[in-house]
Enzyme design. Sequence first.
Site, PDB file in Angstrom:
ATOM      1  N   ASP A  48       0.841  -1.205   0.000  1.00 18.04           N
ATOM      2  CA  ASP A  48       0.000   0.000   0.000  1.00 18.04           C
ATOM      3  C   ASP A  48       0.877   1.257   0.000  1.00 18.04           C
ATOM      4  O   ASP A  48       0.355   2.378  -0.029  1.00 18.04           O
ATOM      5  CB  ASP A  48      -1.027  -0.011   1.145  1.00 18.04           C
ATOM      6  CG  ASP A  48      -0.405  -0.053   2.516  1.00 18.04           C
ATOM      7  OD1 ASP A  48       0.841  -0.145   2.625  1.00 18.04           O
ATOM      8  OD2 ASP A  48      -1.163   0.014   3.509  1.00 18.04           O
ATOM      9  N   SER A  49       2.213   1.070  -0.038  1.00 10.08           N
ATOM     10  CA  SER A  49       3.123   2.188  -0.310  1.00 10.08           C
ATOM     11  C   SER A  49       2.768   2.831  -1.649  1.00 10.08           C
ATOM     12  O   SER A  49       3.167   3.960  -1.927  1.00 10.08           O
ATOM     13  CB  SER A  49       4.579   1.704  -0.344  1.00 10.08           C
ATOM     14  OG  SER A  49       4.722   0.571  -1.174  1.00 10.08           O
ATOM     15  N   ASP A  87      -0.971  -6.170   0.153  1.00  7.23           N
ATOM     16  CA  ASP A  87      -1.319  -5.493   1.410  1.00  7.23           C
ATOM     17  C   ASP A  87      -2.827  -5.331   1.554  1.00  7.23           C
ATOM     18  O   ASP A  87      -3.512  -4.923   0.600  1.00  7.23           O
ATOM     19  CB  ASP A  87      -0.710  -4.082   1.426  1.00  7.23           C
ATOM     20  CG  ASP A  87       0.624  -4.029   2.145  1.00  7.23           C
ATOM     21  OD1 ASP A  87       0.935  -4.958   2.917  1.00  7.23           O
ATOM     22  OD2 ASP A  87       1.354  -3.044   1.917  1.00  7.23           O
ATOM     23  N   LYS A 116      -1.168  -9.305   3.485  1.00  5.03           N
ATOM     24  CA  LYS A 116      -0.341  -8.786   4.581  1.00  5.03           C
ATOM     25  C   LYS A 116      -1.151  -7.824   5.448  1.00  5.03           C
ATOM     26  O   LYS A 116      -1.857  -6.959   4.908  1.00  5.03           O
ATOM     27  CB  LYS A 116       0.912  -8.092   4.020  1.00  5.03           C
ATOM     28  CG  LYS A 116       1.793  -7.486   5.110  1.00  5.03           C
ATOM     29  CD  LYS A 116       3.221  -7.223   4.652  1.00  5.03           C
ATOM     30  CE  LYS A 116       3.413  -5.940   3.870  1.00  5.03           C
ATOM     31  NZ  LYS A 116       3.042  -4.716   4.594  1.00  5.03           N
ATOM     32  N   GLU A 118      -0.925  -5.283   9.071  1.00  3.78           N
ATOM     33  CA  GLU A 118      -0.025  -4.589   9.997  1.00  3.78           C
ATOM     34  C   GLU A 118      -0.579  -4.641  11.414  1.00  3.78           C
ATOM     35  O   GLU A 118      -1.719  -4.210  11.645  1.00  3.78           O
ATOM     36  CB  GLU A 118       0.109  -3.113   9.590  1.00  3.78           C
ATOM     37  CG  GLU A 118       0.777  -2.916   8.240  1.00  3.78           C
ATOM     38  CD  GLU A 118       0.923  -1.446   7.864  1.00  3.78           C
ATOM     39  OE1 GLU A 118       0.629  -0.564   8.714  1.00  3.78           O
ATOM     40  OE2 GLU A 118       1.322  -1.174   6.723  1.00  3.78           O
ATOM     41  N   GLU A 185       9.794  -3.916   9.996  1.00  5.15           N
ATOM     42  CA  GLU A 185      10.185  -2.630   9.398  1.00  5.15           C
ATOM     43  C   GLU A 185      10.793  -1.709  10.460  1.00  5.15           C
ATOM     44  O   GLU A 185      10.181  -1.483  11.528  1.00  5.15           O
ATOM     45  CB  GLU A 185       8.954  -1.971   8.750  1.00  5.15           C
ATOM     46  CG  GLU A 185       9.276  -0.645   8.082  1.00  5.15           C
ATOM     47  CD  GLU A 185       8.177  -0.138   7.159  1.00  5.15           C
ATOM     48  OE1 GLU A 185       7.202  -0.874   6.894  1.00  5.15           O
ATOM     49  OE2 GLU A 185       8.291   1.026   6.717  1.00  5.15           O
TER      50      GLU A 185
HETATM   51  O1  KIV Z   1       3.579  -1.034   1.542  1.00  2.00           O
HETATM   52  C1  KIV Z   1       4.747  -1.441   1.468  1.00  2.00           C
HETATM   53  O2  KIV Z   1       5.460  -1.220   0.480  1.00  2.00           O
HETATM   54  C2  KIV Z   1       5.285  -2.192   2.594  1.00  2.00           C
HETATM   55  C3  KIV Z   1       6.773  -2.350   2.666  1.00  2.00           C
HETATM   56  C4  KIV Z   1       7.383  -1.084   3.095  1.00  2.00           C
HETATM   57  C5  KIV Z   1       7.163  -3.497   3.532  1.00  2.00           C
HETATM   58  O3  KIV Z   1       4.551  -2.606   3.441  1.00  2.00           O
END
Ligand code: KIV
Length: 268
Positions: A48-49, A87, A116, A118, A185
Amino acid sequence: MAEPRFHTIATLRRLKQEGEKIACVTSYDASFTSRLEEAGVEVLLVGDSLGMVIQGHESTLPVTVSDMVYHAACVARAGRSALRIVDMPFMSYADTSRALDNAARLMAEGGAHMVKLEGGRRLCPTVEALTSQGIPVCAHLGLTPQSVHQLGGYRVQGREPDAARRLLEDARALQQAGASLLVLECIPAVLGGEVSRELEIPVIGIGAGPDCDGQVLVLYDLLGITPGRRPSFSRDFLADGGNIADALRAYVEAVKGGQFPAPEHCFS
Ligand code: KIV
């Protein structure tokens, strides 16, 4: 030409056992997916970056499930060999029923192999619910960007002994609940190594030191094209010259050879 081997969680477990480092990079589209797989990346993260590096937001919070489905599907169309993790965006797993519905979309429409999430042990019931439906889960601890406002900024986590102990306990609990993989992270390198040795599941670090079982970077940081200041834990692999394919191969070689992350990319 022989089709490349499809990497699965079994591949990653074998790499951990054999002590070979796992190379992971974020990907958001079809073209980069092909180039990353050609470079030998075993895991692609549709992170989600993308909210920051593609959509231009200040954080990952505005990213929606539909955004993730769109980019995951772009990656899946080109994907031939890498394990694809997608994510779950902010608030899309705030309760178990929402998590199941949204993870189902990421898998069925987005072609995810794993999702994924968090957060720490509070997510154990969600991890159990997802894995009991056949949805593999990657957990994410340390600096969790979806909680940036609660954390008071993008800061290194787990520096105090109590915080380090809690992180290790969270990692153990998430593994016990069924997580297949863990991303760590921005934590001290010593803690990254400790968690990686302690867990049976593979641990992928970003700013978590050289002793994790693998490394992940945001693609645009790795290529030095993210606007603004480059995070200190990343390295611009395009800066030494060559083209994008060379830079991606150099990243994979540096991860596998243990040259990345170097001491200047680590926290104490
Ligand atoms: O969203 C993302 O790119 C991430 C990485 C920084 C691990 O979660």
